[in-house]
Design a protein around this motif. Sequence first.
Motif, PDB file in Angstrom:
ATOM      1  N   PHE A 106       0.841  -1.198   0.000  1.00  0.00           N
ATOM      2  CA  PHE A 106       0.000   0.000   0.000  1.00  0.00           C
ATOM      3  C   PHE A 106       0.883   1.257   0.000  1.00  0.00           C
ATOM      4  O   PHE A 106       0.609   2.224  -0.711  1.00  0.00           O
ATOM      5  CB  PHE A 106      -0.934   0.017   1.212  1.00  0.00           C
ATOM      6  N   ILE A 147      -8.389   7.792  -5.277  1.00  0.00           N
ATOM      7  CA  ILE A 147      -8.140   7.000  -6.487  1.00  0.00           C
ATOM      8  C   ILE A 147      -6.874   6.161  -6.333  1.00  0.00           C
ATOM      9  O   ILE A 147      -6.847   4.973  -6.663  1.00  0.00           O
ATOM     10  CB  ILE A 147      -8.008   7.930  -7.720  1.00  0.00           C
ATOM     11  N   ASN A 148      -5.820   6.774  -5.824  1.00  0.00           N
ATOM     12  CA  ASN A 148      -4.533   6.081  -5.754  1.00  0.00           C
ATOM     13  C   ASN A 148      -4.426   5.100  -4.592  1.00  0.00           C
ATOM     14  O   ASN A 148      -3.622   4.182  -4.631  1.00  0.00           O
ATOM     15  CB  ASN A 148      -3.395   7.100  -5.676  1.00  0.00           C
ATOM     16  N   SER A 149      -5.229   5.312  -3.549  1.00  0.00           N
ATOM     17  CA  SER A 149      -5.047   4.501  -2.337  1.00  0.00           C
ATOM     18  C   SER A 149      -6.031   3.350  -2.215  1.00  0.00           C
ATOM     19  O   SER A 149      -5.793   2.423  -1.450  1.00  0.00           O
ATOM     20  CB  SER A 149      -5.171   5.385  -1.094  1.00  0.00           C
ATOM     21  N   VAL A 150      -7.131   3.411  -2.908  1.00  0.00           N
ATOM     22  CA  VAL A 150      -8.125   2.336  -2.802  1.00  0.00           C
ATOM     23  C   VAL A 150      -7.841   1.316  -3.902  1.00  0.00           C
ATOM     24  O   VAL A 150      -7.839   1.638  -5.084  1.00  0.00           O
ATOM     25  CB  VAL A 150      -9.555   2.905  -2.917  1.00  0.00           C
ATOM     26  N   ASP A 151      -7.582   0.088  -3.470  1.00  0.00           N
ATOM     27  CA  ASP A 151      -7.064  -0.934  -4.380  1.00  0.00           C
ATOM     28  C   ASP A 151      -8.200  -1.774  -4.953  1.00  0.00           C
ATOM     29  O   ASP A 151      -8.302  -2.967  -4.683  1.00  0.00           O
ATOM     30  CB  ASP A 151      -6.078  -1.801  -3.585  1.00  0.00           C
ATOM     31  N   SER A 152      -9.053  -1.162  -5.751  1.00  0.00           N
ATOM     32  CA  SER A 152     -10.212  -1.858  -6.305  1.00  0.00           C
ATOM     33  C   SER A 152     -10.181  -1.849  -7.827  1.00  0.00           C
ATOM     34  O   SER A 152      -9.493  -1.037  -8.428  1.00  0.00           O
ATOM     35  CB  SER A 152     -11.501  -1.176  -5.822  1.00  0.00           C
ATOM     36  N   ALA A 153     -10.959  -2.750  -8.418  1.00  0.00           N
ATOM     37  CA  ALA A 153     -11.007  -2.838  -9.884  1.00  0.00           C
ATOM     38  C   ALA A 153     -11.520  -1.530 -10.487  1.00  0.00           C
ATOM     39  O   ALA A 153     -11.050  -1.102 -11.534  1.00  0.00           O
ATOM     40  CB  ALA A 153     -11.890  -4.006 -10.295  1.00  0.00           C
ATOM     41  N   ALA A 154     -12.492  -0.895  -9.821  1.00  0.00           N
ATOM     42  CA  ALA A 154     -13.025   0.376 -10.320  1.00  0.00           C
ATOM     43  C   ALA A 154     -13.159   1.358  -9.168  1.00  0.00           C
ATOM     44  O   ALA A 154     -13.729   1.018  -8.121  1.00  0.00           O
ATOM     45  CB  ALA A 154     -14.374   0.165 -10.991  1.00  0.00           C
ATOM     46  N   VAL A 155     -12.613   2.546  -9.332  1.00  0.00           N
ATOM     47  CA  VAL A 155     -12.760   3.600  -8.318  1.00  0.00           C
ATOM     48  C   VAL A 155     -13.408   4.806  -9.003  1.00  0.00           C
ATOM     49  O   VAL A 155     -13.080   5.145 -10.141  1.00  0.00           O
ATOM     50  CB  VAL A 155     -11.411   3.996  -7.679  1.00  0.00           C
ATOM     51  N   GLN A 171      -9.361  -9.919  -9.900  1.00  0.00           N
ATOM     52  CA  GLN A 171      -7.950 -10.226  -9.716  1.00  0.00           C
ATOM     53  C   GLN A 171      -7.143  -9.224 -10.527  1.00  0.00           C
ATOM     54  O   GLN A 171      -7.695  -8.412 -11.260  1.00  0.00           O
ATOM     55  CB  GLN A 171      -7.647 -11.641 -10.170  1.00  0.00           C
ATOM     56  N   LYS A 172      -5.838  -9.270 -10.390  1.00  0.00           N
ATOM     57  CA  LYS A 172      -5.039  -8.223 -11.017  1.00  0.00           C
ATOM     58  C   LYS A 172      -4.308  -8.676 -12.271  1.00  0.00           C
ATOM     59  O   LYS A 172      -3.844  -7.852 -13.041  1.00  0.00           O
ATOM     60  CB  LYS A 172      -4.053  -7.662 -10.006  1.00  0.00           C
ATOM     61  N   ARG A 211      -9.468  -0.966   3.218  1.00  0.00           N
ATOM     62  CA  ARG A 211      -8.407  -1.977   3.092  1.00  0.00           C
ATOM     63  C   ARG A 211      -8.697  -3.188   3.954  1.00  0.00           C
ATOM     64  O   ARG A 211      -8.485  -4.327   3.534  1.00  0.00           O
ATOM     65  CB  ARG A 211      -7.065  -1.365   3.490  1.00  0.00           C
ATOM     66  N   SER A 266      -0.776  -3.905 -13.044  1.00  0.00           N
ATOM     67  CA  SER A 266      -2.154  -4.158 -13.432  1.00  0.00           C
ATOM     68  C   SER A 266      -2.743  -2.791 -13.778  1.00  0.00           C
ATOM     69  O   SER A 266      -1.994  -1.840 -14.023  1.00  0.00           O
ATOM     70  CB  SER A 266      -2.906  -4.796 -12.259  1.00  0.00           C
ATOM     71  N   TYR A 267      -4.047  -2.676 -13.799  1.00  0.00           N
ATOM     72  CA  TYR A 267      -4.671  -1.364 -13.980  1.00  0.00           C
ATOM     73  C   TYR A 267      -5.921  -1.310 -13.118  1.00  0.00           C
ATOM     74  O   TYR A 267      -6.447  -2.336 -12.683  1.00  0.00           O
ATOM     75  CB  TYR A 267      -4.990  -1.097 -15.456  1.00  0.00           C
ATOM     76  N   LYS A 268      -6.350  -0.111 -12.825  1.00  0.00           N
ATOM     77  CA  LYS A 268      -7.670   0.054 -12.241  1.00  0.00           C
ATOM     78  C   LYS A 268      -8.457   0.996 -13.134  1.00  0.00           C
ATOM     79  O   LYS A 268      -7.883   1.856 -13.812  1.00  0.00           O
ATOM     80  CB  LYS A 268      -7.595   0.585 -10.800  1.00  0.00           C
ATOM     81  N   TRP A 269      -9.773   0.795 -13.158  1.00  0.00           N
ATOM     82  CA  TRP A 269     -10.640   1.710 -13.900  1.00  0.00           C
ATOM     83  C   TRP A 269     -10.893   2.929 -13.021  1.00  0.00           C
ATOM     84  O   TRP A 269     -11.267   2.781 -11.855  1.00  0.00           O
ATOM     85  CB  TRP A 269     -11.967   1.039 -14.237  1.00  0.00           C
ATOM     86  N   VAL A 270     -10.713   4.122 -13.581  1.00  0.00           N
ATOM     87  CA  VAL A 270     -10.957   5.352 -12.838  1.00  0.00           C
ATOM     88  C   VAL A 270     -12.061   6.131 -13.542  1.00  0.00           C
ATOM     89  O   VAL A 270     -11.895   6.548 -14.700  1.00  0.00           O
ATOM     90  CB  VAL A 270      -9.672   6.207 -12.754  1.00  0.00           C
ATOM     91  N   ARG A 283      -8.770  -6.678 -15.335  1.00  0.00           N
ATOM     92  CA  ARG A 283      -9.354  -6.251 -14.068  1.00  0.00           C
ATOM     93  C   ARG A 283     -10.637  -5.488 -14.373  1.00  0.00           C
ATOM     94  O   ARG A 283     -10.672  -4.682 -15.292  1.00  0.00           O
ATOM     95  CB  ARG A 283      -8.358  -5.336 -13.354  1.00  0.00           C
ATOM     96  N   GLU A 329      -8.440   3.211   5.313  1.00  0.00           N
ATOM     97  CA  GLU A 329      -8.038   2.096   6.159  1.00  0.00           C
ATOM     98  C   GLU A 329      -9.196   1.100   6.311  1.00  0.00           C
ATOM     99  O   GLU A 329      -8.998  -0.113   6.208  1.00  0.00           O
ATOM    100  CB  GLU A 329      -7.587   2.629   7.533  1.00  0.00           C
ATOM    101  N   LEU A 385       0.940  -4.489  -9.212  1.00  0.00           N
ATOM    102  CA  LEU A 385       0.163  -5.693  -8.937  1.00  0.00           C
ATOM    103  C   LEU A 385      -0.138  -5.808  -7.451  1.00  0.00           C
ATOM    104  O   LEU A 385      -1.199  -6.258  -7.062  1.00  0.00           O
ATOM    105  CB  LEU A 385       0.940  -6.939  -9.380  1.00  0.00           C
ATOM    106  N   THR A 387       1.923   4.205  -3.652  1.00  0.00           N
ATOM    107  CA  THR A 387       1.810   5.653  -3.782  1.00  0.00           C
ATOM    108  C   THR A 387       3.162   6.351  -3.601  1.00  0.00           C
ATOM    109  O   THR A 387       3.219   7.574  -3.533  1.00  0.00           O
ATOM    110  CB  THR A 387       0.789   6.217  -2.770  1.00  0.00           C
TER     111      THR A 387
END
Lengths: 416, 416
Positions: free
Chosen positions: A15, B355-363, B388-389, B333, A403-407, B393, B330, A113, A19
């Motif tokens: 984590f 956006i940068n800190s939440v580790d999800s497929a879509a934010v 998964q990553k 997570r 990997s990537y995330k959708w924003v 994703r 937190e 990842l 960043t």
Amino acid sequence: MDLINMGKAAKQAAFALATASTQQKNLALAIIADELQANSEQILAANSKDIELGREAGLSEALLDRLLLNTERLNAIASDVRNVISLNDPVGSEIDHKVLENGMSLARRRVPLGVVGVIYEARPNVTIDIAALCLKTGNASILRGGKETFYSNMELVNVIQTALAKAKLPAACVQYIEKPDRELVSQLLTLDQYVDMIIPRGGAGLHKMCKENSTIPVIIGGFGISHIFVDQSADLVKSLDVVDNAKTQRPSACNALDSLLVHRQVAEQFLPQLVARLQDRVTFVADSSAQALITGAKQWREAQVGDFDTEWLSYTLGVKVVEDLDQAIEHMRVHNASHSDAIMTNDLNSAERFINSVDSAAVYVNASTRFTDGAQFGLGAEVAVSTQKLHARGPMGLEELTSYKWVGKADYLSRS
Amino acid sequence: MDLINMGKAAKQAAFALATASTQQKNLALAIIADELQANSEQILAANSKDIELGREAGLSEALLDRLLLNTERLNAIASDVRNVISLNDPVGSEIDHKVLENGMSLARRRVPLGVVGVIYEARPNVTIDIAALCLKTGNASILRGGKETFYSNMELVNVIQTALAKAKLPAACVQYIEKPDRELVSQLLTLDQYVDMIIPRGGAGLHKMCKENSTIPVIIGGFGISHIFVDQSADLVKSLDVVDNAKTQRPSACNALDSLLVHRQVAEQFLPQLVARLQDRVTFVADSSAQALITGAKQWREAQVGDFDTEWLSYTLGVKVVEDLDQAIEHMRVHNASHSDAIMTNDLNSAERFINSVDSAAVYVNASTRFTDGAQFGLGAEVAVSTQKLHARGPMGLEELTSYKWVGKADYLSRS
């Protein structure tokens, strides 16, 4: 520390790393490179101990050479780390961006990842190599090296820890599994709650073990029979150079040529020339279709069952004469073409059919199979060579450690 | 046919499909759509049999509704297939292209994955849906549907086979495992010699089973707790709309809101308004931080251990007041944010940190979590939603059913 706690710590560290700025990550890399050279005496002393124990344990000279560090090799490792500093940090870049009809701005943003588990064998350079590539891409790593390099690796891990501390990054960004118990590898492979990817760097047995036991996605790679097909339209003189290069430049590499297939129309002309050129260095293994044209060679034998499924990793070359491109493609499908394969041809149609029909990570027209390599492909670094089809195929560079995330951004938008 | 032979046949068919033209693949799809409608009587009769047997077996009305086909639903499935025809065929496109310093022209060319194994549960539409997406992308597929839809699936497979024959594609492009034995699923998961990817379409139990038993890469997805964090800078009136949408538009969806986190500075103002708006439809589950502001609701209860780790899939909403963005991150997570999460904010810095800190497929920033969907994202079709990553994703479209191969062309080039 037990593995679950290592996993938890790695995830926390990931984590923070996700960043961290490129500057901070590069600082850690620069310190690693400097500390490698500043501590060379200690590292080489530890390595001597590994070599000594390896010799007592009866390791082969070839293996001992893979274990060996010296000043030159250590400088090369430091230089590789400095090269990673110079590479572009893929994290944060956007893969594509669009504005949807409803006004939402949508992009895929590259992210690390998370946590990468790496299981490897003798070479101590992998410890620094992988740690550096993971740091650069913002991934925490859990490393498990071979027991033959234990003392060397302990020193290398010290160097990494010093650099992490000086760069104010969490110690758990790079962790090393010290205990030799094999059970720990099995545990690592099931830490799917914390670990996002497993990279095995070693022989086929290690890859198989990971594939069968891991609940975490595994990058499988490095194996496969490499072929060259010499088409009837090929420039035969130039083809000799390429076949020579593919077979003999570095026979121990996974992209070195294993089996040569020659179109019947040109076999009588091509094979005797090839024999003349390579017979001082190469042993030919010919099936019945090619034997009449190979019998003049200094060293040759009849092909046995399994020879065309063998990755030689040595100065041996399988030879077969085929009726046409279709038969060559069929042979490659049956005999595990998956890594690097080439056609020699001046015929555009044959070239395209070969490219589309051979299901390998890298296919070449009029080029040596030896090109399959991260540095040759301009990736700057090579994490592994994948022969699977998910995520990454062929040489993996820094991007393939992301990997990537959708924003999605909008003005308080609801779905209708 | 046993599974090994199915695997072999699929791999052979995949070779043919990989070089089939877009036109030929689209022809097969058009015939599937037409035959679905031409054979609707037979298909609906078979479906009635499944429904009848399901009712006898005591299946719930909700499950029976998922099994049910009628003319309208069948037309919708045919229409989805026609939509796939209109989508761009990703196979053969080049991802990037460069000319290396040595003159080699190098590109990554999109190719089918090869053979895709799909394991799914009740919905019969998946049979057509997945077969169509795999055909379009040149992948052979091996399907294993739920036993509750056996008779429906047999008719749907007939339609597919008719279309393959008429389009002159091998029958083994789409195969269906008919026998109900659970053992066959375990066998499918270890056919790594022939199958390139496994897609489970079903509940968390199915995904876990695949992850633990497969030696083939598995696409894991669809699960994860969805959060919205209402920041102190948010437009509270507009945020009400978004939270309402995320929770109530389709509560049974995996992207529906599970837990709402509200910044302490605005909780006193926001939560009573939210209660007033949602209390006729929603049950609130509040932890101690939020209870004082929720007690006026018609239906609420105190949060128990595990409530913030629960994917509600219903009109229930977890509510928590947090001190700041850090505490919100937190919480996410710890409580398995991995699918879709949103922040409501007017603060640019908070938006970027989220956006940068939440580790999800879509934010999302100022948008409903409900947007995570292939159609919403403009992908044209949705194969699955990956959490998964590796490889893919979030919503997976046609491109995510492809891999790539490296294609190098040169003028008889050797590696130096």
